[in-house]
Design a protein around this motif. Structure first.
Motif, PDB file in Angstrom:
ATOM      1  N   ASP A 155      11.617  -7.382  30.872  1.00  0.00           N
ATOM      2  CA  ASP A 155      10.686  -7.747  31.942  1.00  0.00           C
ATOM      3  C   ASP A 155      10.200  -6.521  32.719  1.00  0.00           C
ATOM      4  N   ARG A 156      10.570  -5.324  32.244  1.00  0.00           N
ATOM      5  CA  ARG A 156      10.193  -4.085  32.935  1.00  0.00           C
ATOM      6  C   ARG A 156       9.492  -3.099  32.015  1.00  0.00           C
ATOM      7  N   ASN A 186       9.665 -12.710  35.729  1.00  0.00           N
ATOM      8  CA  ASN A 186       8.593 -12.160  36.557  1.00  0.00           C
ATOM      9  C   ASN A 186       8.420 -10.684  36.214  1.00  0.00           C
ATOM     10  N   TYR A 188       7.404  -6.802  35.708  1.00  0.00           N
ATOM     11  CA  TYR A 188       6.855  -5.734  36.551  1.00  0.00           C
ATOM     12  C   TYR A 188       7.118  -4.417  35.846  1.00  0.00           C
ATOM     13  N   GLU A 190       7.047  -0.502  36.066  1.00  0.00           N
ATOM     14  CA  GLU A 190       7.029   0.544  37.100  1.00  0.00           C
ATOM     15  C   GLU A 190       6.171   1.740  36.707  1.00  0.00           C
ATOM     16  N   HIS A 195       1.004  -2.097  36.797  1.00  0.00           N
ATOM     17  CA  HIS A 195       2.334  -2.722  36.858  1.00  0.00           C
ATOM     18  C   HIS A 195       2.404  -4.017  36.058  1.00  0.00           C
ATOM     19  N   GLU A 196       1.475  -4.163  35.099  1.00  0.00           N
ATOM     20  CA  GLU A 196       1.447  -5.338  34.239  1.00  0.00           C
ATOM     21  C   GLU A 196       1.823  -4.956  32.812  1.00  0.00           C
ATOM     22  N   ASN A 208       2.781 -14.260  40.684  1.00  0.00           N
ATOM     23  CA  ASN A 208       3.118 -13.500  41.884  1.00  0.00           C
ATOM     24  C   ASN A 208       3.239 -14.424  43.086  1.00  0.00           C
TER      25      ASN A 208
END
Length: 269
Positions: A155-156, A186, A188, A190, A195-196, A208
């Motif tokens: 997810d990152r 969710n 995100y 970095e 940030h998608e 969001n």
């Protein structure tokens, strides 16, 4: 449900919580961290991960060694801590705190990490750091591993499905994949400006500012979707659990807690 493993807070979990509370209570240290964070972000452009690594703060906890052993037992994997064998690579390992609880099972430990500050910490811990773009080698000298852990990375990252395919190709035939993923999902990223992610892991991630009360985004709904994605990418889930994903806190909160789904998977035969 037959593959679910119920876990409890063991000594390693309790010790991490106690240490986090102790650090959060160090007022002058926390004041220094707040000041340094503002300066490093504003004037040096460091990411939050770089700042945490530079300040040696924000360690995280996913599974203890004993909890990992219980998952392995459920999946039918042997565990011999007196004679570790094989190789482990932890993708997106951060400061290596979660990696340390997995290390006792394996002879060789590798990791990848995008943050320069975290890479320095990993090297201090004698964890072999590989390039994030070449950790699995190349067509002339491919690398393979007995276990690949992917703890709170999908997810990152920009391309979670591509990483799963890369993992599938880099695992030995009897190798295993350990996934931890925060649910509700969710994403995100970095490291890019939007940030998608470039690829969607799930068709319906948590919007969001969406509250977790919506049943469509509940843990119970999304765990089924995650397992379906993992299976489509060539893995079978042999054992899984739900644990609190713990992170060292600050002056505002001693400990940060999210809900983690942890899957131990093997390659489809």
């Amino acid at each position: 449900m037959s593959k679910f493993v119920q876990l409890d807070a063991d000594e390693e979990t309790k010790n991490f919580i106690s240490q986090s509370v102790y650090k959060a209570d160090q007022i002058f240290t926390q004041m220094w961290h707040n000041l340094a964070k503002a300066v490093l972000k504003r004037f040096f452009g460091y990411t939050q991960t770089d700042i945490n690594g530079y300040l040696r703060r924000g360690s995280m906890f996913v599974l203890s060694t004993q909890q990992f052993m219980l998952l392995r037992e459920k999946a039918g994997l042997p565990s011999n801590l007196d004679k570790p064998e094989g190789s482990l690579i932890d993708l997106g390992a951060g400061d290596g705190k979660p990696t340390e609880y997995l290390k006792p099972f394996y002879k060789d430990t590798f990791a990848t990490e995008a943050s320069w500050a975290m890479r320095d910490i990993l090297e201090e811990k004698s964890i072999n750091v590989l390039d994030i773009n070449n950790w699995d080698g190349d067509e002339h000298s491919p690398r393979s591993f007995d276990i690949i852990s992917c703890l709170n990375l999908l997810d990152r990252c920009e391309k979670p499905k591509s990483i799963l395919r890369q993992i599938r190709n880099a695992l030995k035939p009897d190798g295993v994949l350990l996934i931890a993923l925060v649910l509700p999902f969710n994403p995100y990223v970095e490291w890019n400006s939007s940030h998608e992610p470039v690829e969607d892991l799930l068709d319906a991630p948590l919007p969001n500012n969406q509250g977790n009360g919506d049943s469509k985004f509940s843990f119970e709904k999304q765990i089924a979707s995650i397992i379906e994605v993992v299976q489509k990418e060539g893995f079978s889930v042999d054992a899984w659990t739900r644990v609190p994903y713990l992170c060292e806190g600050d002056m505002g909160q001693s400990l940060y807690v999210l809900s983690d789904a942890v899957l131990l998977c093997s390659l489809n035969k």
